[in-house]
Design an enzyme around this catalytic site. Structure first.
Site, PDB file in Angstrom:
ATOM      1  N   SER A 197       0.847  -1.196   0.000  1.00 27.98           N
ATOM      2  CA  SER A 197       0.000   0.000   0.000  1.00 27.98           C
ATOM      3  C   SER A 197       0.885   1.249   0.000  1.00 27.98           C
ATOM      4  CB  SER A 197      -0.880   0.004   1.258  1.00 27.98           C
ATOM      5  OG  SER A 197      -0.056   0.216   2.396  1.00 27.98           O
ATOM      6  N   ASP A 199      -1.328  -1.808  -4.001  1.00 20.40           N
ATOM      7  CA  ASP A 199      -2.666  -1.750  -3.401  1.00 20.40           C
ATOM      8  C   ASP A 199      -3.098  -0.283  -3.288  1.00 20.40           C
ATOM      9  OD1 ASP A 199      -4.922  -2.765  -2.103  1.00 20.40           O
ATOM     10  OD2 ASP A 199      -3.969  -2.761  -0.115  1.00 20.40           O
ATOM     11  N   HIS A 200      -4.304   0.028  -3.734  1.00 24.52           N
ATOM     12  CA  HIS A 200      -4.846   1.396  -3.657  1.00 24.52           C
ATOM     13  C   HIS A 200      -3.912   2.459  -4.241  1.00 24.52           C
ATOM     14  CE1 HIS A 200      -8.378   0.273  -1.366  1.00 24.52           C
ATOM     15  NE2 HIS A 200      -7.609  -0.522  -0.655  1.00 24.52           N
ATOM     16  N   ASP A 240      -7.014   3.393  -7.777  1.00 24.65           N
ATOM     17  CA  ASP A 240      -8.244   3.547  -7.001  1.00 24.65           C
ATOM     18  C   ASP A 240      -8.843   4.938  -7.236  1.00 24.65           C
ATOM     19  OD1 ASP A 240     -10.277   3.702  -5.225  1.00 24.65           O
ATOM     20  OD2 ASP A 240      -9.126   3.081  -3.469  1.00 24.65           O
ATOM     21  N   GLU A 272     -11.639   0.312  -9.437  1.00 26.64           N
ATOM     22  CA  GLU A 272     -12.668   0.178  -8.386  1.00 26.64           C
ATOM     23  C   GLU A 272     -13.873   1.063  -8.696  1.00 26.64           C
ATOM     24  OE1 GLU A 272     -11.437   0.116  -4.277  1.00 26.64           O
ATOM     25  OE2 GLU A 272     -13.402   0.735  -3.564  1.00 26.64           O
ATOM     26  N   HIS A 278     -12.587  -1.589   5.281  1.00 28.18           N
ATOM     27  CA  HIS A 278     -11.228  -1.817   5.789  1.00 28.18           C
ATOM     28  C   HIS A 278     -11.159  -1.790   7.323  1.00 28.18           C
ATOM     29  CE1 HIS A 278     -10.340  -0.463   1.609  1.00 28.18           C
ATOM     30  NE2 HIS A 278      -9.535  -1.497   1.701  1.00 28.18           N
ATOM     31  N   GLY A 279     -10.155  -2.473   7.858  1.00 31.09           N
ATOM     32  CA  GLY A 279      -9.879  -2.384   9.289  1.00 31.09           C
ATOM     33  C   GLY A 279     -10.559  -3.461  10.114  1.00 31.09           C
TER      34      GLY A 279
HETATM   35  P1  13P Z   1      -8.801  -5.613   5.712  1.00 32.39           P
HETATM   36  O1  13P Z   1      -8.578  -4.376   6.499  1.00 32.39           O
HETATM   37  O2  13P Z   1     -10.175  -6.150   5.893  1.00 32.39           O
HETATM   38  O3  13P Z   1      -7.774  -6.654   5.963  1.00 32.39           O
HETATM   39  O4  13P Z   1      -8.707  -5.217   4.138  1.00 32.39           O
HETATM   40  C1  13P Z   1      -7.465  -5.129   3.505  1.00 32.39           C
HETATM   41  C2  13P Z   1      -7.550  -4.504   2.159  1.00 32.39           C
HETATM   42  O5  13P Z   1      -8.593  -4.351   1.567  1.00 32.39           O
HETATM   43  C3  13P Z   1      -6.292  -4.093   1.544  1.00 32.39           C
HETATM   44  O6  13P Z   1      -6.492  -3.412   0.343  1.00 32.39           O
HETATM   45  O1  G3H Z   2      -6.385  -1.119   2.187  1.00 34.65           O
HETATM   46  C1  G3H Z   2      -5.662  -0.863   3.120  1.00 34.65           C
HETATM   47  C2  G3H Z   2      -4.630  -1.832   3.567  1.00 34.65           C
HETATM   48  O2  G3H Z   2      -5.082  -2.554   4.692  1.00 34.65           O
HETATM   49  C3  G3H Z   2      -3.344  -1.139   3.811  1.00 34.65           C
HETATM   50  O3  G3H Z   2      -3.392  -0.373   4.943  1.00 34.65           O
HETATM   51  O4  G3H Z   2      -2.633   1.909   4.247  1.00 34.65           O
HETATM   52  O5  G3H Z   2      -2.446   1.130   6.647  1.00 34.65           O
HETATM   53  O6  G3H Z   2      -0.949   0.185   4.881  1.00 34.65           O
HETATM   54  P1  G3H Z   2      -2.284   0.795   5.202  1.00 34.65           P
HETATM   55 ZN    ZN Z   3      -8.289  -2.274   0.246  1.00 33.60          ZN
END
Ligand code: 13P
Ligand code: G3H
Ligand code: ZN
Length: 331
Positions: free
Chosen positions: A57, A94-95, A116, A146, A190-191
């Site tokens: 990320s 990611d994102h 994203d 997305e 998330h989270g």
């Molecule tokens: P979680 O916070 O549910 O693990 O999701 C992770 C995620 O979507 C990373 O892009």
């Molecule tokens: O989508 C979010 C992931 O869980 C990554 O989280 O931005 O705290 O690294 P982060």
């Molecule tokens: Zn995510």
């Protein structure tokens, strides 16, 4: 100088998703930002014979340094080979928050990127995503887009409520952008606090049970773009076992609720080909580190508490691959 992911031993997601769709399972996408997480992911997926997407990320890039992460990922491919694991590994952004970030990742060896644009107006999301796809496809890098907004914090944008993906939009989005996979919003977030207690019911053991994901929307999307790979973000189950360990050893996580594993299994049998899991790994590591430090207060060698955390994370990953995503033995 630019480097191709193919020279580093990564693969893009195209073949992985084709197999996942045919086999009715989902490929796990695990986030990493340190060595122990990466070791646990590679060993967990190697031992369970699962394809894997290791993802980075923006926060991970800021925390660990993007150059170091890229070399760690390259090292992970070499380690997998040395250990005799014959599994496909994708290195994924990611994102991704901008065209420039996606380009920088592609130039340094990523085999897949997410752009994203979900928080943008529809036309701007289309425009940005199409621009990233045009660049990425020149290098045979696959792109995840997305549509829809997850509740909670996503890409620095906070949404009080989910804005579910509208099935009527997906066909147009996929055609106009050329994306290879699509992340959707059907109730995940998330989270570790995905639902408020008042949104949940309690089962006979007093455990909070969240509302069901919007499988009707997922099925509606599948009808519009049959066979197209769908991605679920925010898919940690927030396993009570690890929340309880954290709380037992001095932590304070109240009303943490995730996505029930049976619902993820159901989604994986439908069009969902990639399931993102980060928070579950964080909970495992935090729980085990807390436990070791409480049991052995004189311990000060990080290997003595990170080692057991790494071992438990590997076990959790093997269990997910086998019993939840169904990706085990499908490398
Ligand atoms: P979680 O916070 O549910 O693990 O999701 C992770 C995620 O979507 C990373 O892009
Ligand atoms: O989508 C979010 C992931 O869980 C990554 O989280 O931005 O705290 O690294 P982060
Ligand atoms: Zn995510």
């Amino acid at each position: 100088m630019a480097v191709s992911y193919k020279d580093l031993g990564f693969v893009n997601t195209r073949e992985m998703f084709k197999k996942a769709m045919a086999g009715k399972y989902a490929v796990p996408a695990y986030n990493f930002n340190n060595m122990e997480q990466l070791q646990a992911i590679i060993n967990g997926c190697g031992k369970s014979g699962s394809p894997v997407i290791i993802q980075v990320s923006k926060g991970a890039r800021n925390y660990a340094n993007q150059t170091l992460l890229r070399y760690m990922a390259e090292g992970a491919v070499r380690m997998a080979k040395d250990l005799g694991y014959d599994i496909p590994i994708t290195l994924h952004l990611d994102h991704g928050d901008s065209y420039e970030t996606c380009v920088s990742c592609i130039e340094t060896g990523f085999s897949s990127v997410m752009i994203d644009g979900s928080h943008l107006p529809y036309d701007e999301n289309v425009e940005l995503t199409a621009k990233v796809v045009e660049y990425a496809h020149k290098y045979d890098v696959t792109v995840e887009g997305e549509l829809g907004v997850l509740a909670g914090i996503e890409d620095d944008v906070v949404a009080a409520k989910s804005i579910y993906t509208q099935p009527e939009e997906v066909d147009d989005f996929v055609k106009k952008t050329g994306v290879d996979s699509l992340a959707i919003s059907i109730g995940t977030s998330h989270g570790a606090f995905k639902f408020k207690p008042e949104q949940c019911t309690k089962n006979d053991k007093g455990v909070l049970v969240p509302p069901e994901l919007r499988f009707d929307i997922l099925e509606g999307i599948e009808k519009m773009i049959p066979g197209f790979p769908i991605v679920l973000h925010g898919s940690s189950s927030v396993l009570p076992k690890y929340v309880n360990i954290i709380n037992e050893y001095g932590g304070k996580l109240e009303a943490a609720v995730g996505i029930p594993e049976e619902q993820l299994r159901k989604a994986a049998k439908l069009a969902v080909c990639k399931i993102n899991i980060d928070s579950d790994g964080r909970l495992v590591m935090t729980g085990l580190i807390r436990k070791v430090l409480a049991d052995k207060p004189a311990e000060f060698d990080p290997r003595k508490y990170l080692g057991p955390a790494r071992e438990e994370l590997m076990n959790m990953i093997m269990d997910k691959n086998k019993n939840v995503l169904g990706s085990a033995n499908n490398a």
